[in-house]
Structure formats: C-alpha cells, structure tokens
Design an enzyme around this catalytic site. Structure first.
Site, PDB file in Angstrom:
ATOM      1  N   GLN A  39      -5.462  -0.270  -1.264  1.00 37.11           N
ATOM      2  CA  GLN A  39      -4.532  -1.244  -0.681  1.00 37.11           C
ATOM      3  C   GLN A  39      -3.552  -1.757  -1.754  1.00 37.11           C
ATOM      4  OE1 GLN A  39      -8.144  -1.516   0.155  1.00 37.11           O
ATOM      5  NE2 GLN A  39      -7.336   0.056   1.484  1.00 37.11           N
ATOM      6  N   GLY A  46      -5.934   5.759   1.714  1.00 35.06           N
ATOM      7  CA  GLY A  46      -5.667   7.194   1.748  1.00 35.06           C
ATOM      8  C   GLY A  46      -4.814   7.510   0.539  1.00 35.06           C
ATOM      9  N   HIS A  47      -5.379   8.160  -0.449  1.00 37.88           N
ATOM     10  CA  HIS A  47      -4.670   8.421  -1.703  1.00 37.88           C
ATOM     11  C   HIS A  47      -4.420   9.916  -1.839  1.00 37.88           C
ATOM     12  CE1 HIS A  47      -6.235   4.434  -3.651  1.00 37.88           C
ATOM     13  NE2 HIS A  47      -5.606   4.257  -2.511  1.00 37.88           N
ATOM     14  N   LYS A  57      -0.521   5.370  -5.614  1.00 36.86           N
ATOM     15  CA  LYS A  57      -1.548   5.050  -6.616  1.00 36.86           C
ATOM     16  C   LYS A  57      -2.391   6.283  -6.955  1.00 36.86           C
ATOM     17  CE  LYS A  57      -3.050   1.927  -3.769  1.00 36.86           C
ATOM     18  NZ  LYS A  57      -1.982   1.899  -2.754  1.00 36.86           N
ATOM     19  N   GLY A  69       0.806  -1.218   0.000  1.00 38.88           N
ATOM     20  CA  GLY A  69       0.000   0.000   0.000  1.00 38.88           C
ATOM     21  C   GLY A  69       0.836   1.263   0.000  1.00 38.88           C
ATOM     22  N   ARG A  75     -23.585 -12.853   4.419  1.00 39.64           N
ATOM     23  CA  ARG A  75     -24.922 -12.426   3.965  1.00 39.64           C
ATOM     24  C   ARG A  75     -25.741 -11.751   5.065  1.00 39.64           C
ATOM     25  NH1 ARG A  75     -25.612 -18.203   1.403  1.00 39.64           N
ATOM     26  NH2 ARG A  75     -24.499 -18.551   3.337  1.00 39.64           N
TER      27      ARG A  75
END
Ligand code: GDP
Ligand code: IMO
Ligand code: MG
Length: 428
Positions: A224, A40-41, A16, A12, A143
């Site tokens: 990630q 966190g980008h 990115k 990570g 579910r």
C-alpha cells in the site's frame, strides 16, 4: 549493516516492487511488513512478469531470503497458490521464504465481512480490494485474531475460532441472512495448510535483527502507501494497516536505529484505485492516454486506476512524514505521451490558496489543484540510462520534483523492465 525501507508516497502502485527488485541485487533479505494480498507488486525480467501479492519481490532474485513479517496478514490459501505458481515458473521459493508465527491469518469470514460491509456502505464504500484485509486487522486489534502459530495447536485453534465466531455468526445470521460458520470446518481448512506452512514458520524479527548484526543488508518492502495509511491517510478511504515508516518497524520487528535509508516511491503522475478524494484526478482524454500507455489497471483486482497529475503537496507531506532519505520516480516514460505536463503545486480550498497538505478530510474533498505547467518532451526515453540522456524538458521535470520534495533521487524508472532505469546514488 543497516536496513532500507521502500514505501509508496501516494495511494499505492507506485512501482515499489520494481524499485525493490532493483535494490535486491545487493541485499540478503527482503521483508514485507504490512498489508496482505491486497498488494500487487510487479517485477518484469525480460519477457517474464511476476505479480506478487504476499511473497516479497526479492524472491525473483536468486539467493535472497524473503520474510513475511508479523505485521502482514496472510491468507494461507493465497500464499500456497502463490508459492506453487512461482515454483512452477522455476523459482526456488520454499527454501528461502519465511513467515512469522505472529502474523495473523485472513479467514473466509473476513472476506465475507469485507464484501458485506462494502455493499452496506453503498455510495460511501471504500472500494476495498475485497480480500478481507480490514476485518482481519480488526480482529487482531480486538484480540480475536487467529495467528499462523495457532495452526500448530488444534485445541487452541478451536478455542480461538469459537471465540472469533461467537459474535460474528450472529452478525452473519441476523444482519446478513447467511449461514453461520462452523468451527470444525474452519479448523479443518486451516489444518490442511499445516504441512505446507510449517517449514517456513519462523521468528522473522529475530532473524532480521541477527542478519543486521551479521552485516547483512535488509530491505523492507512496503505494501500500500502513505495516503492509504490508517492513521495518516485519507481516512476512512484507507487500508487498515500502517504502510508508513513506523509500520515498518512494528511490522518487521527491527529497531528504528537500524533503518538508514527510507526510499519514497512516486509515479511521475498520480493514480488511485478505490474511492476517496484525489484532488488532481483527470476525467479527460489525457487520463485515458496515461491509463492506456501506463497500463493503469490494478495488479490485484484488474480495476481501472483513477489517473491524475502529480500532487506535490501530498508527496511533499508524505516525504516529510516518512523522513525519506531518497526519492524514486517511476513511470516517467508514460509522460512522453502527453504534450504538456501539469504538476499540482498547491490547492485552492473554498476560494483560499493553501500551500500545505490539509489535515481536514473535508478540505481534501473540496481542494482544487493549482497547477504549474511544464512542456512535455514527446520522445521515447525508455533507452535513457543517465539523467543527461533525458531530453531537456524531462530533466527539468525531474529536477523540479527533486528540488520541491527536497530528497535526492536514487532512481528514475523509464520503463517496466529491470534495466529500464536511471540509477543514481542508490541508497543501500
Ligand atoms: P507496486 O504495487 O507499487 O509494486 O506497483 P504495481 O506493480 O502495482 O504497479 C506498477 C506498474 O507499473 C506495474 O505494471 C509495473 O510493471 C509498471 N512499471 C513500473 N515502473 C515502470 C516504469 O518506469 N514505466 C512503465 N511504463 N511501467 C512501469
Ligand atoms: P500495493 O501494495 C493500490 C486500496 C484499495 C482501497 C483501500 C482499502 O499494490 O500498492 P483494502 O483492501 O486494503 O481494505 O482496501 O486501499 N489498496 C490499494 N491500492 N495499491 C495497493 O497495494 C492497495 N492495497 C489497498 O483499493 O481503496
Ligand atoms: Mg500494486
């Protein structure tokens, strides 16, 4: 047109967001397909820095439509706050942000469970971001999940909350000695986001497929990274989704044949936040230098990132797993601060030399890196815009990584600013 996936090859924070921002000048859509606000980008544009958690980084580029895919887990409170903060900074968000109705919601009880579990694990903790991501994906698979679309049918919402809480409340009361959650309180909390989220809810997979048919470019932004993948990463020290290329297909709802380029992003060294093996981790002053120069503190949690040399066997394995078509190398400028650069080219495990990336987690914990040492370049490279502008030692470093990984570089990032990059054969 075709889609391009941008994904991390390590643990990570490879940059990115920054790579997506560079590519987004040329696309119609940017879509997140996995994870949630554990991501966190960072995107830097001049003096402005944007730290994005749920909103795709394409939002910083005017006119780009951003989608939060079905594979993402959404904390509605965090989304509302992120949108509000971005709009306050002058970005148009709500007219071009779409959220898939199938995406699962992160509930307050997921965050509480995340935190209780980490405490219970003690020294075996995962070091999660404590955003409730794991427990939300658990409920999805079991579910018991609550999805974005459930906010629009109060009856169904209450039934689902009741089912979700049946076992959980007894765990909260009997295992953790906490008050049980109340269905009406939670329903009211979710319904309070109804008006905000309603105009953004869409079938984002169908929208992306139509966009591709209409010759629009689509960028899929991974959260990630490969070594945190629930199937392929350093389990159990992983996240609970699939950031790898398969996750991009499942989590965005587009078919594999529409993906033409897969860009694997790696730093020129390695970082990791959270616990788990990291064979090239450094504990000396070089680590501290890299941490300070690279600003290696988590974008989401502010934790100091663990720092180490580039781990080529891991990166090569991740590149092969994702079938990358291009490599993006980031934070090269940070290595200007060190005299000599090491690259891990293999491991020694219990006295044996191993070339590939080990499958056994135990082996990874014992792996001692075998290094190749390269001379540093010791000068500022943030102004370089072509590979030939780089000092020879930096060109050699970059060339070695490119050859070893076996995928052409499409970008060498030499600084956090939008224009501080060497762009080559950009893949979209
Ligand atoms: P992501 O999670 O993969 O998007 O990466 P993060 O944004 O969490 O972390 C990357 C950090 O490195 C951010 O602070 C970026 O601003 C910064 N960054 C990205 N590329 C470069 C680069 O080439 N040089 C430097 N010095 N910083 C960079
Ligand atoms: P971006 O998208 C770095 C790590 C956590 C922990 C493990 C599990 O910014 O690269 P989780 O909260 O997901 O259950 O935590 O995964 N982790 C990240 N590390 N960057 C990230 O996202 C991460 N998202 C999760 O630190 O080790
Ligand atoms: Mg990050």
């Amino acid at each position: 047109m075709t889609a391009t996936v941008v994904l991390g090859l390590a643990w990570g924070d490879e940059g990115k967001g920054r790579v997506c921002d560079a590519l987004a000048s040329d696309v119609g859509y940017v879509s997140r397909y996995s994870g949630g606000n554990n991501a966190g980008h960072t995107v830097r544009v001049g003096e402005e820095e944007f730290a994005l958690h749920l909103v795709p980084s394409g939002i910083v580029r005017e006119g780009v439509v951003c989608t939060i895919g079905n594979g993402v887990v959404v904390n509605p409170e965090v989304l509302a706050e992120e949108v509000r903060a971005l709009e306050e900074r002058g970005l148009e968000v709500r007219d071009r942000l779409l959220v898939d109705g199938r995406a699962h919601l992160v509930m307050p009880y997921h965050i509480a469970l995340d935190s209780h579990r980490e405490i219970a694990l003690g020294s075996a903790r995962i070091g999660t971001t404590n955003r409730g991501i794991g427990p939300t994906y658990e409920d999805k698979v079991a579910r018991y999940g609550i999805r974005v679309q459930d906010i629009f049918d109060e009856g169904i919402l209450r039934t689902k909350l009741k089912a979700a809480l049946r076992e959980k409340n007894s765990i909260f009361e009997n295992v953790y000695g906490e008050e049980p959650y109340d269905v009406s309180d939670l329903a009211a909390w979710l319904l309070s986001f109804r008006d905000f989220i309603e105009p953004m809810v869409a079938d984002t997979g169908t929208i992306l497929r139509e966009a591709l048919e209409n010759r629009q470019r689509v960028l899929l932004e991974g959260g990630q990274a490969t070594l945190l993948d629930n199937d392929h990463g350093t389990y159990p020290f992983v996240t609970s989704s699939n950031p790898t290329v398969g996750g991009a297909i499942v989590g965005s709802g587009i078919p594999p044949r529409s993906i033409e380029y897969v860009i694997g992003v790696t730093k020129a060294y390695t970082t990791r936040v959270g616990d788990g093996p990291m064979p090239t981790e450094l504990f000396d002053e070089i680590a501290e230098t890299i941490r300070q120069v690279g600003g290696e503190y988590g974008t989401t949690t502010g934790r100091a990132r663990r720092v180490g040399w580039l781990d080529l066997p891991a990166i090569k394995w991740a590149a092969s797993l994702n079938g990358i078509t291009h490599l993006a190398l980031t934070l090269l400028d940070v290595l200007s601060a060190v005299e000599e650069i090491k690259i891990c080219v293999g491991y020694e495990i219990d006295g044996r030399r191993v070339e590939g990336y080990p499958m056994h987690q135990t082996d990874l914990h014992h792996a001692r890196p075998v290094y190749k040492t390269l001379p540093g370049w010791g000068e500022d490279i943030t102004g370089c815009r072509m590979r030939v502008d780089l000092p020879t030692a930096a060109q050699d470093f970059v060339g070695f990584v490119e050859t070893e990984v076996g995928a052409p570089l499409c970008m060498i990032s030499v600084g956090p600013e939008r224009d501080q990059a060497i762009i080559e054969r950009i893949g979209t």
